[in-house]
Scaffold this motif. Structure first.
Motif, short mmCIF file in Angstrom:
data_model
loop_
_atom_site.label_atom_id
_atom_site.label_comp_id
_atom_site.label_asym_id
_atom_site.label_seq_id
_atom_site.Cartn_x
_atom_site.Cartn_y
_atom_site.Cartn_z
N ASP A 7 79.93 -56.56 -6.95
CA ASP A 7 80.38 -57.86 -6.44
C ASP A 7 79.21 -58.65 -5.89
O ASP A 7 79.08 -59.86 -6.12
CB ASP A 7 81.45 -57.63 -5.36
N SER A 8 78.31 -57.96 -5.17
CA SER A 8 77.14 -58.66 -4.59
C SER A 8 76.20 -59.14 -5.69
O SER A 8 75.44 -60.10 -5.49
CB SER A 8 76.39 -57.74 -3.62
N PHE A 9 76.24 -58.50 -6.88
CA PHE A 9 75.43 -58.94 -8.01
C PHE A 9 76.14 -60.02 -8.83
O PHE A 9 75.62 -60.50 -9.83
CB PHE A 9 75.11 -57.76 -8.94
N GLY A 10 77.38 -60.36 -8.42
CA GLY A 10 78.12 -61.45 -9.07
C GLY A 10 78.83 -61.08 -10.35
O GLY A 10 79.21 -61.96 -11.13
N VAL A 11 79.06 -59.77 -10.60
CA VAL A 11 79.65 -59.37 -11.89
C VAL A 11 81.01 -58.67 -11.78
O VAL A 11 81.65 -58.41 -12.79
CB VAL A 11 78.68 -58.47 -12.70
N TRP A 12 81.44 -58.34 -10.56
CA TRP A 12 82.68 -57.57 -10.45
C TRP A 12 83.89 -58.33 -11.00
O TRP A 12 84.77 -57.74 -11.65
CB TRP A 12 82.94 -57.13 -9.00
N ALA A 13 83.95 -59.64 -10.78
CA ALA A 13 85.12 -60.42 -11.22
C ALA A 13 85.34 -60.30 -12.72
O ALA A 13 86.48 -60.30 -13.19
CB ALA A 13 84.94 -61.89 -10.82
N SER A 14 84.25 -60.17 -13.50
CA SER A 14 84.41 -60.08 -14.96
C SER A 14 84.77 -58.65 -15.39
O SER A 14 85.27 -58.42 -16.49
CB SER A 14 83.14 -60.54 -15.68
N ILE A 15 84.52 -57.66 -14.53
CA ILE A 15 84.80 -56.26 -14.85
C ILE A 15 86.23 -55.88 -14.44
O ILE A 15 86.92 -55.14 -15.13
CB ILE A 15 83.79 -55.33 -14.14
N ALA A 16 86.66 -56.42 -13.30
CA ALA A 16 87.94 -56.02 -12.66
C ALA A 16 89.14 -56.00 -13.61
O ALA A 16 89.95 -55.06 -13.55
CB ALA A 16 88.21 -56.90 -11.45
#
Length: 392
Positions: free
Chosen positions: A58-67
């Motif tokens: 999330d801190s790297f800005g990618v969790w939203a696309s993985i979730a």
């Protein structure tokens, strides 16, 4: 293609940890190149991204696309399926008990890697070389990588995330310490008729854990630790026979099984690099440590490596320091060594206790699980450590 392109950091390896490192660095404005290595075949294994790893992504800005491609892991159940004199009580860990919605999220490895690769390709400050490293030359102030496509990249720091056969580690002259186990992890994915209710169930057996890991939908990943001979037998079964056998091993807790494609077998080993760093080189994830698939710690450890390296490099550059200097690398090694050692020891201890026929060892394991079942503060502390709240 450009020749002798200079970057602050070159990341070698496009597994999840390497991709996350490159994305994290580029997101912080660090001039970064990623050398992907050869194309990978399909990987049918799955990974449990524990809560600490979710925070990192999330801190790297990618969790939203993985979730959307991940399934929550809300409860973890451990059941003793051994037929030994001393058996441990069943213990259930509930994420709500430590104030979390989920311990983490389970995702198929290919879905995770493809999501990260798509995010990496959208980053304007990240140079991606879809080729392999042929040679690495070290100089006092930089490292130069000769690539298979004829290009050359130079950097002040090389992050080796290129897996168990790491080219970067070999070039840096860093050896691995090996410990093999007399076991193989057999992996498969099944559909089932009963809902998993976001719960992972781990049966402890004499040959090792048999784990049901919830996936999106009415599906679960299975990791079954067995002898080499048994793994060969399971690989040779037809889909129907294998489904019935795995269903029986799972005590039918998820109803009737139906096999999906992609079964595999992986020899179990524990390996650690003799050093996490070399001259202008930092190793992370499986280039630095290989763990048996017990307790969902392997990739989570690699993502903590990534987070530590990204933070130290960004901090060094912000204060005008060389990110590949011995001082920065010593801090990285110091920051990661204890966490890695402790996790490796814990997994080794659990694995050996399952293999042991010694009644005192069985008693200690049984008593440990009894304490976890009965003593709330102890159980909650372990759960927080497990999800990566702080280094154990």
């Amino acid at each position: 293609m450009e020749h002798d392109v200079m970057h602050e950091v070159v990341v070698v390896g496009a597994g999840p940890a390497g991709l996350a490192t490159a994305i994290g660095l580029a997101a912080r404005g660090v001039s970064t190149a990623l050398v992907t290595g050869p194309d990978r075949g399909a990987d049918h294994r799955t990974t449990a991204l524990l809560e600490g790893s979710v925070r990192i992504l999330d801190s790297f800005g990618v969790w939203a696309s993985i979730a959307p491609r991940a399934a929550p892991l809300r409860d973890m159940r451990i059941a003793d399926a051994t037929r030994r004199l001393v058996r441990a009580p069943e213990v259930t860990f509930r994420s709500a008990e430590i104030g979390l919605d989920a311990f983490g999220y389970n995702i198929e490895n290919d879905a995770l890697r493809n999501s990260l690769l798509a995010a990496a390709m959208e980053m304007p400050d990240l140079h991606i070389a879809r080729t392999s490293v042929e040679r690495i030359d070290f100089a006092p102030d930089a490292v130069t990588l000769a690539l298979a496509d004829g290009a050359r990249l130079s950097a002040r720091l090389v992050a080796g995330a290129d897996g168990r056969q790491s080219t970067v580690r070999a070039a840096a002259g860093i050896k691995m310490r090996n410990r093999a186990y007399p076991q193989v992890a057999f992996t498969a994915t099944v559909r089932h008729t009963r809902p998993h209710e976001d719960t992972s169930t781990e049966f402890h057996t004499e040959s090792g854990p048999f784990t049901l890991v919830p996936l999106a939908g009415e599906r679960s990943s299975i990791v079954c630790v067995v002898t080499e001979r048994e793994a060969i037998r399971l690989l040779g079964l037809g889909d129907e026979a294998l489904a019935r056998e795995l269903e029986a091993r799972a005590s039918s807790v998820l109803g009737r099984f139906e096999m999906e494609g992609g079964r595999g077998a992986f020899p179990l080993a524990a390996e650690t690099a003799e050093s996490l760093v070399g001259d202008r080189v930092a190793l992370l994830s499986e280039a630095a440590h290989i763990m048996p698939p017990i307790g969902a710690q392997g990739l989570n450890l690699g993502l903590r490596d990534a987070a530590a390296l990204v933070a130290l490099v960004a901090d060094a550059l912000a204060s005008g320091r060389d990110p590949g200097s011995r001082e920065v690398l010593a801090r990285y090694a110091d920051k990661r060594q204890r966490d890695i050692s402790n996790r490796m020891s814990a997994v080794d201890l659990l694995n050996r206790s399952l293999l042991s026929d010694l009644v005192p060892v069985q008693s200690v394991r049984g008593f440990g699980l009894y304490l976890l079942d009965r003593v709330g503060p102890l159980r909650r502390t372990l759960m927080r450590l497990g999800v990566g709240d702080k280094a154990a």
